[in-house]
Structures are given as structure tokens and as C-alpha cells.
Design a protein around this motif. Structure first.
Motif, mmCIF file in Angstrom:
data_model
loop_
_atom_site.group_PDB
_atom_site.id
_atom_site.type_symbol
_atom_site.label_atom_id
_atom_site.label_comp_id
_atom_site.label_asym_id
_atom_site.label_seq_id
_atom_site.Cartn_x
_atom_site.Cartn_y
_atom_site.Cartn_z
ATOM 1 N N VAL A 182 66.007 8.345 17.101
ATOM 2 C CA VAL A 182 66.112 7.485 18.296
ATOM 3 C C VAL A 182 65.905 6.016 17.948
ATOM 4 C CG1 VAL A 182 65.150 7.034 20.591
ATOM 5 C CG2 VAL A 182 65.323 9.378 19.763
ATOM 6 N N MET A 183 66.797 5.194 18.500
ATOM 7 C CA MET A 183 66.714 3.755 18.285
ATOM 8 C C MET A 183 66.536 3.047 19.623
ATOM 9 S SD MET A 183 69.778 1.314 16.953
ATOM 10 C CE MET A 183 69.866 1.792 15.253
ATOM 11 N N ASP A 184 65.600 2.111 19.645
ATOM 12 C CA ASP A 184 65.411 1.236 20.799
ATOM 13 C C ASP A 184 66.464 0.137 20.628
ATOM 14 O OD1 ASP A 184 64.552 -0.514 22.707
ATOM 15 O OD2 ASP A 184 62.440 -0.479 22.110
ATOM 16 N N VAL A 185 67.494 0.167 21.468
ATOM 17 C CA VAL A 185 68.662 -0.691 21.233
ATOM 18 C C VAL A 185 68.363 -2.139 21.647
ATOM 19 C CG1 VAL A 185 71.094 -1.076 21.851
ATOM 20 C CG2 VAL A 185 70.230 1.259 21.592
ATOM 21 N N SER A 186 68.700 -3.073 20.771
ATOM 22 C CA SER A 186 68.529 -4.482 21.125
ATOM 23 C C SER A 186 69.884 -5.181 21.227
ATOM 24 C CB SER A 186 67.653 -5.200 20.096
ATOM 25 O OG SER A 186 68.234 -5.076 18.825
ATOM 26 N N LYS A 187 70.928 -4.496 20.739
ATOM 27 C CA LYS A 187 72.240 -5.135 20.731
ATOM 28 C C LYS A 187 73.334 -4.072 20.779
ATOM 29 C CE LYS A 187 74.498 -8.861 18.385
ATOM 30 N NZ LYS A 187 74.671 -9.688 17.235
ATOM 31 N N ILE A 188 74.410 -4.361 21.483
ATOM 32 C CA ILE A 188 75.581 -3.476 21.443
ATOM 33 C C ILE A 188 76.831 -4.340 21.545
ATOM 34 C CG2 ILE A 188 75.403 -2.975 23.943
ATOM 35 C CD1 ILE A 188 76.635 -0.171 23.282
ATOM 36 N N VAL A 189 77.792 -4.079 20.666
ATOM 37 C CA VAL A 189 79.023 -4.877 20.620
ATOM 38 C C VAL A 189 80.213 -3.931 20.603
ATOM 39 C CG1 VAL A 189 80.105 -6.858 19.462
ATOM 40 C CG2 VAL A 189 77.762 -6.218 18.879
ATOM 41 N N GLU A 190 81.247 -4.267 21.354
ATOM 42 C CA GLU A 190 82.443 -3.416 21.377
ATOM 43 C C GLU A 190 83.380 -3.773 20.229
ATOM 44 O OE1 GLU A 190 83.037 -0.763 22.899
ATOM 45 O OE2 GLU A 190 85.185 -0.464 23.053
ATOM 46 N N LYS A 191 83.680 -2.768 19.434
ATOM 47 C CA LYS A 191 84.705 -2.843 18.381
ATOM 48 C C LYS A 191 84.631 -4.088 17.501
ATOM 49 C CE LYS A 191 87.740 0.390 20.650
ATOM 50 N NZ LYS A 191 87.645 0.587 22.066
#
Ligand code: G1P
Length: 288
Positions: A182-191
Motif C-alpha cells: 500500500v502506498m499513500d499517494v501524493s501524486k498521480i499523472v495521466e499517461k
């Protein structure tokens, strides 16, 4: 609170499989003996979901017919005493499962498709399943995610490690690991391109989302490919709520590509209770 509702975005044109998808939804393409969409619906059902919300478009009637009662067929099978087949037909839609259809009039992207389900979801957490991604896991991948949801009470994204040269195909997340999976997400980017990708953790087509995401998606401008992206909505949600990425246990077949679709057919045929042995023998004797 468990997850009772799921959105299945099925309005896409399926251009990668033309001409097969000229007059037939890509979600109805069979892997061995079941249409792709049925695998996703069964996975949701196994995770406790009972309200299936299909975001459809023109030419998607076969999906509605598939999850409807086929009266003539059932009567014919009953009269012929074909009980096993009758059970196969009836099990497509268990009695306690509800199917609801909402139209996405314009293909404006995955985020927009999810937004079309907002009124039916209301103010509760929900799942999103992309039928293109055929997931095989024990327990099924969405059930694993529901367990994670119960622990973290926040949005959960299914992720897997992807090769650097494939980051352009996925939403890519980065953050801090809170345990092995499990990762505590700090960033998400599309493609993102491999050079700009913040990691190699790619989002597979399974999400559990809190209803706060609707508000965020609605505020997004068009993103990658000129589409309203679910990833951008999740990126905005991150500023208000925790989001976790979960490295699922299991295998994903990318049935949005011909290679992945063929791999799924071969591997599931090998595991099929009736076909497995003879199909294995056939492959072994095949002169390549
Ligand atoms: C969509 C999402 C992407 C995700 C992928 C999983 O992309 O936009 O973030 O990683 O599904 O299959 P698509 O495959 O529809 O281009």
C-alpha cells in the motif's frame, strides 16, 4: 460501510478491434466463453457490489440484452431439460443484482463517464471497473480492494509495476509506502512520458472512490487527449483527502490490446475445466 455500487464505463467505440467492433460492443467480445463485461460484473458481485451502473452509448444494446432475462431461451432450455445450460444462462444476472443504464451522449473521456453515474451513486463510496482490464486474482482483485477500503476508509487505486516504456499507457502514481502493498499517494499523472513519470506504478482499471471525486472531476478542464480524465479528478481529490494505491495480487490482461486479448484467451482456455486438458494437448502438438 461496504461498497454496494459500481460504475462500468462502456460507451467507448472500441476502434482498436475494428472490424470486430463495427456492429458489436467491444465489451461483448468473448474470452473463451464469456463476454469481457461479464468477467468485470462477476468480479464486482464477488466483492459484494449489488448495483451495477453501466455508462453506455449508442450501439450498446447487446450489453443490456446480455444482463436481461432471455425468456424464449430459458423456456427452450427448460423444455429440453438442459438444466446445466439453464443455470449458466440464469447465473448471468443473480436475482439480488440490479443493473442500471445511463447514457453518455458524447465520448468526452473516462472522467466524464464516471460523472454520468453521479446521481445514481449519490453520497457513498463506489467502485469503477474498466472491462478492458480483465483481472484474475484469488480473492478477486476488487474484493482485495474492498478489504483495503475497510482498513483505510479512503479511495483505493489498483496498481502494478509497468515497464518504463509503457508509462504513456497509464495513470502513474507516486507516494510513500505504508506497507509492502500500500502506498499513500501524493501524486498521480495521466499517461506521462518515461522521462517525466514520477514512478513506474501504473493504475489498472479498478478503483474504489469516495463521492468527493465527482465534485473534482466536474471542475476539471480537458486533459490528455482532449478528454476529461478521471486521473485529473483524482489528482484534485488528493489535495483534500487521502488516496491509497494498492498493489493487487493477481494477473491483469490488457484486453484493450489484441495481444492482451489473445493472451487472456489462451491462458483462460488452459484453466477452463472442460477445455483445459485438450487445449493444452493441442498447443503442445502445434507446429510452430
Ligand atoms: C485508463 C485511465 C488510465 C489507467 C488505464 C488502465 O486509460 O485513463 O489512467 O491507467 O485506464 O487500463 P485507457 O486505457 O482508457 O486509455
Amino acid at each position: 460501510m461496504s461498497i454496494k455500487k459500481a460504475i462500468f464505463p462502456v460507451a467507448g467505440l472500441g476502434t482498436r478491434f475494428l472490424p470486430a467492433t463495427k456492429a458489436q460492443p467491444k465489451e461483448m467480445m468473448p474470452v473463451v466463453d464469456k463476454p469481457l463485461i461479464q468477467y468485470a460484473v462477476e468480479e464486482a458481485y464477488a466483492a459484494g457490489v449489488r448495483e451495477m451502473i453501466f455508462v453506455t452509448g449508442r450501439h450498446k444494446r447487446p450489453i443490456e440484452d446480455h444482463f436481461d432475462m432471455t425468456f424464449e431461451l430459458e423456456v427452450a432450455l427448460e423444455n429440453a431439460n438442459k438444466t446445466e445450460l439453464l443455470n449458466v444462462v440464469r447465473s448471468v444476472k443473480p436475482k439480488d443484482m440490479e443493473c442500471i443504464y445511463v447514457r453518455q451522449a458524447q465520448a468526452l473521456g473516462l472522467g466524464h463517464a464516471v460523472l454520468c453515474g453521479q446521481r445514481l451513486i449519490g453520497n457513498e463510496p463506489f467502485a469503477v471497473l474498466l472491462a478492458d482490464d480483465l483481472m484474475m486474482g484469488e480473492p478477486p482483485v476488487l474484493a482485495q480492494m474492498v478489504e483495503q477500503y475497510k482498513e483505510w476508509r479512503a479511495s483505493i487505486l489498483a496498481v502494478q509495476e509497468v515497464p518504463a516504456e509503457h508509462t504513456r499507457r497509464y495513470g502513474i502514481v507516486a507516494g510513500n509506502l505504508v506497507n509492502e502493498r500500500v502506498m499513500d499517494v501524493s501524486k498521480i499523472v495521466e499517461k506521462p512520458s518515461p522521462e517525466t513519470a514520477p514512478s513506474r506504478w501504473g493504475v489498472a482499471g479498478r478503483y474504489i472512490l469516495t463521492p468527493g471525486v465527482f465534485h473534482e472531476i466536474a471542475a476539471q478542464p480537458r486533459g490528455v487527449g482532449g478528454e476529461i480524465q478521471l486521473t485529473d479528478g483524482i489528482a484534485a481529490l488528493l489535495r483534500r483527502e487521502k488516496v491509497f494505491a494498492y498493489r493487487y495480487e493477481g494477473r491483469r490482461y490488457d484486453c484493450g490490446s489484441k495481444e492482451g486479448f489473445l493472451e487472456a484467451n489462451v491462458e483462460l482456455a488452459l484453466k477452463h475445466p472442460e477445455l483445459g486438458d485438450s487445449f493444452r494437448a493441442y498447443l503442445q502438438n502445434l507446429e510452430l
